[in-house]
Design a protein around this motif. Structure first.
Motif, short mmCIF file in Angstrom:
data_model
loop_
_atom_site.label_atom_id
_atom_site.label_comp_id
_atom_site.label_asym_id
_atom_site.label_seq_id
_atom_site.Cartn_x
_atom_site.Cartn_y
_atom_site.Cartn_z
N PHE A 50 0.82 -1.22 0.00
CA PHE A 50 0.00 0.00 0.00
C PHE A 50 0.86 1.27 0.00
O PHE A 50 0.65 2.18 -0.81
N LEU A 81 -5.34 -4.42 -4.52
CA LEU A 81 -4.73 -3.30 -3.80
C LEU A 81 -5.37 -1.99 -4.24
O LEU A 81 -5.52 -1.06 -3.45
N SER A 90 -4.11 2.61 5.39
CA SER A 90 -3.78 1.21 5.63
C SER A 90 -2.74 1.10 6.73
O SER A 90 -1.90 1.99 6.91
#
Length: 206
Positions: A50, A81, A90
């Motif tokens: 991420f 993703l 995240s």
């Protein structure tokens, strides 16, 4: 009608573009704002971490392009993703801010309780009625590969979930912003039908 597949250096561009091609739609793989904004719909694929993905998006200015597209109600679909990037952030390898288009965060599956990454076929459970993305479809199995899952702040954004020891956010949507945690292009007939419905939605709003 053309679909833009966003190229920011961390997407599974080949398999996604081939899926769009098989469905009979024209596409452009691009990191150019003008090309992306001229498209009828946008696909944001993603593989990897991420934080790295957000660095790439910011360095190329594509984070702002995605935010502009969402603000102008252009159909946008994040894949794997790419779906997680749509959210506030995240906890993957630290604390990272996302695109902030949907409220919620990606968190890791708890170690020891479940095999991580979550990899394989799981059955979807549709949770949203009268959702165009699910039009004409019945729940079935799709293919997941991920170690982090999204915890939603707004339950109404959930379109479909899957069970992996806990309910996993599988499809989300708010306005014209959608996300699929699994790989529709690798998920057989159901995955391709879901992708087709998104492309039809994009075409209808072009």
């Amino acid at each position: 009608m053309t679909i833009a597949i966003v190229d920011y250096g961390m997407g599974n561009l080949h398999s996604v573009s081939k899926a769009v091609e098989r469905l009979g739609y024209d596409y452009v793989i691009s990191g150019d704002e003008r090309e992306i904004m001229q498209a009828s719909g946008i696909l944001l694929p993603g593989v990897g971490a991420f934080g790295d993905a957000m660095i790439h998006l910011r360095e190329t200015g594509l984070d702002q392009v995605m935010q502009r597209a969402a603000s102008e109600n252009k159909p946008l679909l994040g894949i794997c993703l790419g779906m997680q990037l749509l959210f506030d952030g995240s906890a993957e390898h630290g604390d990272h801010e996302g695109l902030g288009l949907l409220p919620g965060r990606a968190v890791r599956f708890k170690a020891g309780e479940l095999k991580v990454p979550h990899m394989g076929w799981n059955r979807l459970r549709f949770t949203s009625e009268n959702e165009p993305l699910l039009s004409g479809l019945e729940p079935g199995h799709v293919y997941f590969v991920h170690s982090y899952h999204v915890e939603l702040e707004q339950p109404g954004d959930l379109i479909a979930s899957a069970d992996y020891g806990l309910p996993v956010t599988a499809i989300v949507g708010r306005g014209n912003v959608y996300g699929m945690q699994f790989h529709p292009e690798k998920s057989g007939e159901l995955g391709m039908s879901l992708l087709r419905n998104f492309l039809k939605l994009s075409e209808a709003q072009a």
